[in-house]
Scaffold this motif. Structure first.
Motif, short mmCIF file in Angstrom:
data_model
loop_
_atom_site.label_atom_id
_atom_site.label_comp_id
_atom_site.label_asym_id
_atom_site.label_seq_id
_atom_site.Cartn_x
_atom_site.Cartn_y
_atom_site.Cartn_z
N LYS A 109 5.07 10.80 -0.27
CA LYS A 109 6.44 10.46 -0.67
C LYS A 109 6.65 8.95 -0.67
O LYS A 109 7.33 8.40 -1.56
N LEU A 110 6.09 8.28 0.32
CA LEU A 110 6.19 6.81 0.35
C LEU A 110 5.49 6.20 -0.86
O LEU A 110 6.00 5.25 -1.47
N ASN A 111 4.33 6.74 -1.22
CA ASN A 111 3.61 6.26 -2.40
C ASN A 111 4.46 6.46 -3.66
O ASN A 111 4.51 5.58 -4.54
N GLU A 112 5.14 7.61 -3.74
CA GLU A 112 6.00 7.91 -4.90
C GLU A 112 7.17 6.93 -4.97
O GLU A 112 7.71 6.67 -6.06
N LEU A 113 7.56 6.39 -3.81
CA LEU A 113 8.64 5.39 -3.76
C LEU A 113 8.13 3.98 -4.07
O LEU A 113 8.89 3.01 -3.99
N GLY A 114 6.84 3.90 -4.38
CA GLY A 114 6.25 2.60 -4.74
C GLY A 114 5.73 1.81 -3.56
O GLY A 114 5.44 0.62 -3.69
N ILE A 115 5.61 2.47 -2.41
CA ILE A 115 5.10 1.80 -1.20
C ILE A 115 3.62 2.11 -1.04
O ILE A 115 3.23 3.28 -0.93
N SER A 116 2.81 1.08 -1.02
CA SER A 116 1.37 1.25 -0.90
C SER A 116 0.98 1.40 0.57
O SER A 116 1.03 0.45 1.34
N ILE A 117 0.64 2.62 0.95
CA ILE A 117 0.25 2.93 2.32
C ILE A 117 -0.71 4.11 2.27
O ILE A 117 -0.52 5.03 1.46
N SER A 118 -1.74 4.08 3.10
CA SER A 118 -2.73 5.15 3.08
C SER A 118 -2.83 5.81 4.45
O SER A 118 -2.47 5.22 5.48
N LEU A 119 -3.35 7.04 4.46
CA LEU A 119 -3.55 7.77 5.70
C LEU A 119 -4.54 7.04 6.60
O LEU A 119 -4.39 7.02 7.82
N GLU A 120 -5.54 6.42 5.99
CA GLU A 120 -6.55 5.68 6.75
C GLU A 120 -5.91 4.53 7.53
O GLU A 120 -6.22 4.30 8.70
N GLU A 121 -4.98 3.81 6.89
CA GLU A 121 -4.28 2.71 7.56
C GLU A 121 -3.48 3.21 8.75
O GLU A 121 -3.44 2.58 9.81
N VAL A 122 -2.85 4.36 8.56
CA VAL A 122 -2.03 4.94 9.63
C VAL A 122 -2.91 5.41 10.79
O VAL A 122 -2.63 5.15 11.95
N ASN A 123 -4.00 6.10 10.46
CA ASN A 123 -4.90 6.61 11.50
C ASN A 123 -5.49 5.49 12.35
O ASN A 123 -5.78 5.68 13.53
N GLN A 124 -5.67 4.32 11.76
CA GLN A 124 -6.24 3.19 12.49
C GLN A 124 -5.30 2.68 13.59
O GLN A 124 -5.73 1.93 14.46
#
Length: 281
Positions: A109-124
């Motif tokens: 949903k964040l990606n659909e809002l134009g926010i570049s964020i990945s699961l890998e970044e969050v898991n780190q």
């Protein structure tokens, strides 16, 4: 009498303090008892209990279970659970898998809002070396802050991740009634966490009938009116009243919920919980 904080998180889920550090922090603040209530995991309890023995702090084994009722996320606190029970741990793993799915859905949903964020970044952002990758919304918020999307944890939750946020979503989960059964089957007792965040008071009598034994009256996100109302409800249904800071630690200069010890109860309430559970721990 001593003070007890009955709602705190560690690196076993989305907290920043290891279980040992949490217990040390409680000692430094003059808190005599602290409950380790990580999200859908009990992997931090053994370390916390060991630290408690060394430092003379009473550590209550707990867990915070995420449930769903009428499309609304409801959190249930289980205390004095048999945390070393393998069947219980397996059921909690299913809960964590649902949490992982929720993270993936929110990131989409964040990606659909134009926010570049990945699961890998969050898991780190996971601070524990535990094999359990129990990642939650505070980890997503941390990435959003680092990327300059938001300026604080509160903004991250208000704008994107909280129940009214643009990226909020929750998959199917167990019901709060099933959570009560799960805790009861594993020797514990169940308390409704921060009811003021749901404003679904009509659920409380149903939960009481099903075996709820307590309610978190004092929480940092409760208003004075909330605390008064839930104290009255607790009295009406003869529920044990609890309090907790919902401590996670400080991220990017922003405290999620509150500092440990912000909301406490007399340590006698710990004895009341223990007696209800029939535990000798």
């Amino acid at each position: 009498m001593g003070k007890a904080d009955l709602h705190a998180h560690t690196t076993a889920s989305d907290g920043l303090f290891t279980p040992s550090q949490l217990v040390q922090h409680a000692q430094s603040l003059g808190i005599q008892a602290v409950a380790i209530t990580d999200h859908d995991t009990v992997s931090g309890i053994a370390e916390g209990l060991e630290a408690g023995k060394k430092l003379g702090i009473q550590v209550i084994p707990g867990v915070e279970l995420s449930t769903l009722w009428n499309g609304k996320e409801i959190h249930m606190l289980g205390y004095y659970i048999q945390f070393d029970n393998e069947n219980f741990r397996t059921l909690l793993m299913k809960q964590r898998n649902t949490r992982k799915l929720r993270n993936e859905m929110m990131i989409r949903k964040l990606n659909e809002l134009g926010i570049s964020i990945s699961l890998e970044e969050v898991n780190q952002k996971k601070k524990s070396s535990s094999k359990e990758l129990n990642v939650g919304r505070p980890h997503i918020a941390e990435v959003l802050i680092e990327k300059g999307i938001v300026g604080s944890m509160n903004e991250a939750f208000d704008k994107y991740l909280g129940k009214d946020g643009l990226a909020y979503i929750t998959p199917e989960r167990i019901s709060p009634f099933e959570a009560i059964d799960l805790v009861k089957q594993n020797g514990g007792v169940t308390v409704l966490a921060h009811p003021g965040l749901y404003q679904q008071d009509d659920l409380i009598p149903q939960l009481v009938q099903h075996g709820l034994i307590g309610i978190e009256v004092n929480h940092p996100d409760h208003t004075a009116e909330d605390r008064k109302r839930y104290q009255e409800i607790a009295t009406k249904y003869q529920l044990i009243t609890t309090a907790g800071s919902d401590f996670h630690g400080e991220r990017q200069g922003s405290m999620y919920h509150a500092e440990l010890g912000t909301c406490t109860v007399d340590i006698s309430q710990v004895a009341a919980l223990q007696k209800k559970s029939g535990s000798n721990k």
